[in-house]
Design an enzyme around this catalytic site. Structure first.
Site, PDB file in Angstrom:
ATOM      1  N   GLY A  12       0.827  -1.203   0.000  1.00  0.00           N
ATOM      2  CA  GLY A  12       0.000   0.000   0.000  1.00  0.00           C
ATOM      3  C   GLY A  12       0.863   1.255   0.000  1.00  0.00           C
ATOM      4  O   GLY A  12       0.482   2.291   0.541  1.00  0.00           O
ATOM      5  N   ARG A  15       0.465   5.589  -1.944  1.00  0.00           N
ATOM      6  CA  ARG A  15      -0.023   6.891  -1.452  1.00  0.00           C
ATOM      7  C   ARG A  15      -0.207   6.838   0.067  1.00  0.00           C
ATOM      8  O   ARG A  15       0.036   5.812   0.705  1.00  0.00           O
ATOM      9  CB  ARG A  15      -1.339   7.235  -2.140  1.00  0.00           C
ATOM     10  CG  ARG A  15      -2.450   6.302  -1.726  1.00  0.00           C
ATOM     11  CD  ARG A  15      -3.783   6.701  -2.315  1.00  0.00           C
ATOM     12  NE  ARG A  15      -4.852   6.124  -1.513  1.00  0.00           N
ATOM     13  CZ  ARG A  15      -6.122   6.090  -1.860  1.00  0.00           C
ATOM     14  NH1 ARG A  15      -6.488   6.605  -3.028  1.00  0.00           N
ATOM     15  NH2 ARG A  15      -7.038   5.567  -1.076  1.00  0.00           N
ATOM     16  N   ASP A  61      -2.046  -7.386  -6.045  1.00  0.00           N
ATOM     17  CA  ASP A  61      -3.113  -7.481  -5.053  1.00  0.00           C
ATOM     18  C   ASP A  61      -2.640  -8.463  -3.984  1.00  0.00           C
ATOM     19  O   ASP A  61      -2.442  -9.649  -4.267  1.00  0.00           O
ATOM     20  CB  ASP A  61      -4.388  -7.989  -5.748  1.00  0.00           C
ATOM     21  CG  ASP A  61      -5.554  -8.098  -4.786  1.00  0.00           C
ATOM     22  OD1 ASP A  61      -5.333  -8.036  -3.555  1.00  0.00           O
ATOM     23  OD2 ASP A  61      -6.696  -8.248  -5.271  1.00  0.00           O
ATOM     24  N   ASN A  88       1.226  -2.458   5.362  1.00  0.00           N
ATOM     25  CA  ASN A  88       0.468  -1.214   5.525  1.00  0.00           C
ATOM     26  C   ASN A  88      -0.832  -1.181   4.720  1.00  0.00           C
ATOM     27  O   ASN A  88      -1.767  -0.464   5.086  1.00  0.00           O
ATOM     28  CB  ASN A  88       1.390  -0.053   5.115  1.00  0.00           C
ATOM     29  CG  ASN A  88       0.630   1.234   4.849  1.00  0.00           C
ATOM     30  OD1 ASN A  88       0.249   1.952   5.778  1.00  0.00           O
ATOM     31  ND2 ASN A  88       0.377   1.530   3.571  1.00  0.00           N
ATOM     32  N   TYR A 153     -13.635  -3.679  10.016  1.00  0.00           N
ATOM     33  CA  TYR A 153     -12.312  -3.033  10.107  1.00  0.00           C
ATOM     34  C   TYR A 153     -11.692  -3.281  11.494  1.00  0.00           C
ATOM     35  O   TYR A 153     -10.512  -3.646  11.612  1.00  0.00           O
ATOM     36  CB  TYR A 153     -12.485  -1.538   9.841  1.00  0.00           C
ATOM     37  CG  TYR A 153     -11.211  -0.744   9.765  1.00  0.00           C
ATOM     38  CD1 TYR A 153     -10.393  -0.803   8.643  1.00  0.00           C
ATOM     39  CD2 TYR A 153     -10.837   0.106  10.807  1.00  0.00           C
ATOM     40  CE1 TYR A 153      -9.232  -0.053   8.570  1.00  0.00           C
ATOM     41  CE2 TYR A 153      -9.681   0.862  10.732  1.00  0.00           C
ATOM     42  CZ  TYR A 153      -8.885   0.787   9.619  1.00  0.00           C
ATOM     43  OH  TYR A 153      -7.731   1.532   9.543  1.00  0.00           O
ATOM     44  N   ALA A 155     -12.310  -5.711  13.589  1.00  0.00           N
ATOM     45  CA  ALA A 155     -11.930  -7.128  13.724  1.00  0.00           C
ATOM     46  C   ALA A 155     -10.621  -7.395  12.981  1.00  0.00           C
ATOM     47  O   ALA A 155      -9.735  -8.099  13.491  1.00  0.00           O
ATOM     48  CB  ALA A 155     -13.034  -8.027  13.191  1.00  0.00           C
ATOM     49  N   LYS A 157      -8.215  -5.243  12.317  1.00  0.00           N
ATOM     50  CA  LYS A 157      -7.086  -4.559  12.961  1.00  0.00           C
ATOM     51  C   LYS A 157      -6.742  -5.175  14.321  1.00  0.00           C
ATOM     52  O   LYS A 157      -5.576  -5.188  14.733  1.00  0.00           O
ATOM     53  CB  LYS A 157      -7.388  -3.058  13.093  1.00  0.00           C
ATOM     54  CG  LYS A 157      -7.494  -2.340  11.745  1.00  0.00           C
ATOM     55  CD  LYS A 157      -6.198  -2.423  10.963  1.00  0.00           C
ATOM     56  CE  LYS A 157      -6.204  -1.607   9.694  1.00  0.00           C
ATOM     57  NZ  LYS A 157      -4.923  -1.664   8.972  1.00  0.00           N
TER      58      LYS A 157
HETATM   59  P1  NAP Z   1      -4.799   4.833   1.696  1.00  0.00           P
HETATM   60  O1  NAP Z   1      -4.406   6.237   1.408  1.00  0.00           O
HETATM   61  O2  NAP Z   1      -6.112   4.338   1.190  1.00  0.00           O
HETATM   62  O3  NAP Z   1      -3.615   3.867   1.232  1.00  0.00           O
HETATM   63  C1  NAP Z   1      -3.731   2.471   1.278  1.00  0.00           C
HETATM   64  C2  NAP Z   1      -3.158   1.899   0.003  1.00  0.00           C
HETATM   65  O4  NAP Z   1      -3.278   0.450   0.032  1.00  0.00           O
HETATM   66  C3  NAP Z   1      -3.942   2.372  -1.230  1.00  0.00           C
HETATM   67  O5  NAP Z   1      -3.061   2.716  -2.271  1.00  0.00           O
HETATM   68  C4  NAP Z   1      -4.766   1.134  -1.530  1.00  0.00           C
HETATM   69  O6  NAP Z   1      -5.292   1.071  -2.834  1.00  0.00           O
HETATM   70  C5  NAP Z   1      -3.762   0.038  -1.232  1.00  0.00           C
HETATM   71  N1  NAP Z   1      -4.410  -1.272  -1.225  1.00  0.00           N
HETATM   72  C6  NAP Z   1      -5.686  -1.550  -0.889  1.00  0.00           C
HETATM   73  N2  NAP Z   1      -5.958  -2.839  -1.091  1.00  0.00           N
HETATM   74  C7  NAP Z   1      -4.828  -3.412  -1.556  1.00  0.00           C
HETATM   75  C8  NAP Z   1      -4.489  -4.736  -1.963  1.00  0.00           C
HETATM   76  N3  NAP Z   1      -5.383  -5.723  -1.931  1.00  0.00           N
HETATM   77  N4  NAP Z   1      -3.235  -4.981  -2.409  1.00  0.00           N
HETATM   78  C9  NAP Z   1      -2.324  -3.982  -2.461  1.00  0.00           C
HETATM   79  N5  NAP Z   1      -2.588  -2.713  -2.111  1.00  0.00           N
HETATM   80  C10 NAP Z   1      -3.828  -2.419  -1.652  1.00  0.00           C
HETATM   81  O7  NAP Z   1      -4.850   4.592   3.292  1.00  0.00           O
HETATM   82  P2  NAP Z   1      -3.950   5.188   4.484  1.00  0.00           P
HETATM   83  O8  NAP Z   1      -4.797   6.114   5.245  1.00  0.00           O
HETATM   84  O9  NAP Z   1      -2.623   5.619   3.994  1.00  0.00           O
HETATM   85  O10 NAP Z   1      -3.827   3.870   5.374  1.00  0.00           O
HETATM   86  C11 NAP Z   1      -2.668   3.034   5.388  1.00  0.00           C
HETATM   87  C12 NAP Z   1      -2.844   2.017   6.513  1.00  0.00           C
HETATM   88  O11 NAP Z   1      -2.996   2.696   7.760  1.00  0.00           O
HETATM   89  C13 NAP Z   1      -4.097   1.147   6.359  1.00  0.00           C
HETATM   90  O12 NAP Z   1      -3.817  -0.165   6.785  1.00  0.00           O
HETATM   91  C14 NAP Z   1      -5.079   1.794   7.298  1.00  0.00           C
HETATM   92  O13 NAP Z   1      -6.061   0.890   7.741  1.00  0.00           O
HETATM   93  C15 NAP Z   1      -4.163   2.244   8.403  1.00  0.00           C
HETATM   94  N6  NAP Z   1      -4.729   3.301   9.232  1.00  0.00           N
HETATM   95  C16 NAP Z   1      -5.023   4.511   8.694  1.00  0.00           C
HETATM   96  C17 NAP Z   1      -5.568   5.498   9.506  1.00  0.00           C
HETATM   97  C18 NAP Z   1      -5.917   6.857   8.989  1.00  0.00           C
HETATM   98  O14 NAP Z   1      -6.498   7.638   9.767  1.00  0.00           O
HETATM   99  N7  NAP Z   1      -5.633   7.203   7.745  1.00  0.00           N
HETATM  100  C19 NAP Z   1      -5.805   5.226  10.858  1.00  0.00           C
HETATM  101  C20 NAP Z   1      -5.480   3.982  11.369  1.00  0.00           C
HETATM  102  C21 NAP Z   1      -4.930   3.025  10.554  1.00  0.00           C
HETATM  103  P3  NAP Z   1      -6.907   1.435  -3.035  1.00  0.00           P
HETATM  104  O15 NAP Z   1      -7.023   2.881  -2.806  1.00  0.00           O
HETATM  105  O16 NAP Z   1      -7.216   1.007  -4.428  1.00  0.00           O
HETATM  106  O17 NAP Z   1      -7.670   0.651  -2.011  1.00  0.00           O
END
Ligand code: NAP
Length: 245
Positions: A12, A15, A61, A88, A153, A155, A157
């Site tokens: 991931g 971005r 994926d 991530n 989500y 569950a 995490k």
């Molecule tokens: P994000 O901007 O949506 O980045 C996540 C990246 O993972 C996206 O490019 C996404 O692509 C990619 N991805 C999704 N499914 C995938 C797959 N099957 N195989 C490969 N790549 C995949 O999210 P973020 O906010 O940076 O979050 C990053 C991590 O931090 C996540 O695990 C999230 O749950 C965790 N987190 C974030 C927050 C927050 O407040 N932002 C808080 C707690 C935890 P798509 O866009 O196509 O899905």
């Protein structure tokens, strides 16, 4: 240069938080592999190369174990080893349980939890053979305190936390550390889509009275990946402005 000549893979990493971790790791001297479903990963990888590090982007994926294992072998062939794995990649499909579709449950568990299992399984044998390695799993405070409308989500995490501690026990004797980071509300494309009302509500609950930035997660990731954190394993560290206190 706390990660000089290390090789790191960030899922991931196209971005958001993953991109920031990838870029900051490169600035600390690491070569970077980015795995993502988004084509944006290519641009991120190009930016990293401009920092003077080696970088490749694989459009993959992570839910498909066979694909993950094949690509992992390619990474080892090309880079010779993997020192740091950051699990991530993650998604949300929010809904109240009464309305939640089976597909919404399954997709979140499959990407967030099974994806973490797949990538860890694919690389652990190489790390065990090398008798060193760092695994950093991105969980969430939602996995600690739950949230209405996010049972899938939460569950996934919380599952990542149990997984982290179990694998930390399995591979500790091989000098591999496994830790989890539990971010609070971090400003990324994932949270940008939330309504102003939801954001306002979150903000009122954060003792530090501001949202986190991807750099806040990257700072801790660098520390956990560095030699300074060599005696820390099985830990879950919140980076949340105090919201889960
Ligand atoms: P994000 O901007 O949506 O980045 C996540 C990246 O993972 C996206 O490019 C996404 O692509 C990619 N991805 C999704 N499914 C995938 C797959 N099957 N195989 C490969 N790549 C995949 O999210 P973020 O906010 O940076 O979050 C990053 C991590 O931090 C996540 O695990 C999230 O749950 C965790 N987190 C974030 C927050 C927050 O407040 N932002 C808080 C707690 C935890 P798509 O866009 O196509 O899905």
């Amino acid at each position: 240069m706390r990660l000089k000549d290390k090789t790191a893979l960030i899922t991931g990493g196209a971005r958001g938080i993953g991109k920031e971790i990838a870029t900051r790791f490169a600035k600390e001297g690491a070569d970077i592999i980015i795995w993502d479903v988004l084509d944006e990963g290519e641009k991120t990888s190009e930016e990293i190369k401009r920092l003077g590090r080696k970088s490749v982007f694989h459009k993959i994926d992570i839910t498909n174990l066979a694909n993950v294992q094949k690509q992992a072998n390619d990474v080892i062939q090309e880079f010779g080893r993997l020192d740091i794995l950051v699990n991530n990649a993650g998604i949300t499909r929010d809904n109240l349980l009464l309305r939640m579709e089976e597909s919404e449950w399954e997709s979140v568990i499959t990407v967030n939890l099974k994806g973490t299992f797949n990538c860890t399984k694919a690389f652990i044998k190489y790390m065990m053979k090398a008798r060193k390695g760092r695994i950093i799993n991105i969980s969430s405070v939602i996995g600690l305190f739950g949230n209405a409308g996010q049972s899938n989500y939460a569950a996934s995490k919380a599952g990542i936390i149990g997984f982290t501690k179990s694998i930390a026990k399995e591979v500790g004797s091989r000098n591999i550390t496994v830790n989890a980071i539990a971010p609070g509300f971090i400003q990324t494309p994932m949270t940008d889509i939330l309504s102003e009302e939801v954001k306002k509500n979150y903000l009122s609950l954060i003792p530090l009275k501001k949202f986190g930035l991807p750099e806040d997660i990257a700072n801790l990731s660098i520390f956990l990946a560095s030699d300074e954190a060599k005696y820390i394993t099985g830990e879950v560290i919140r980076v949340d402005g105090g919201i889960a206190m």
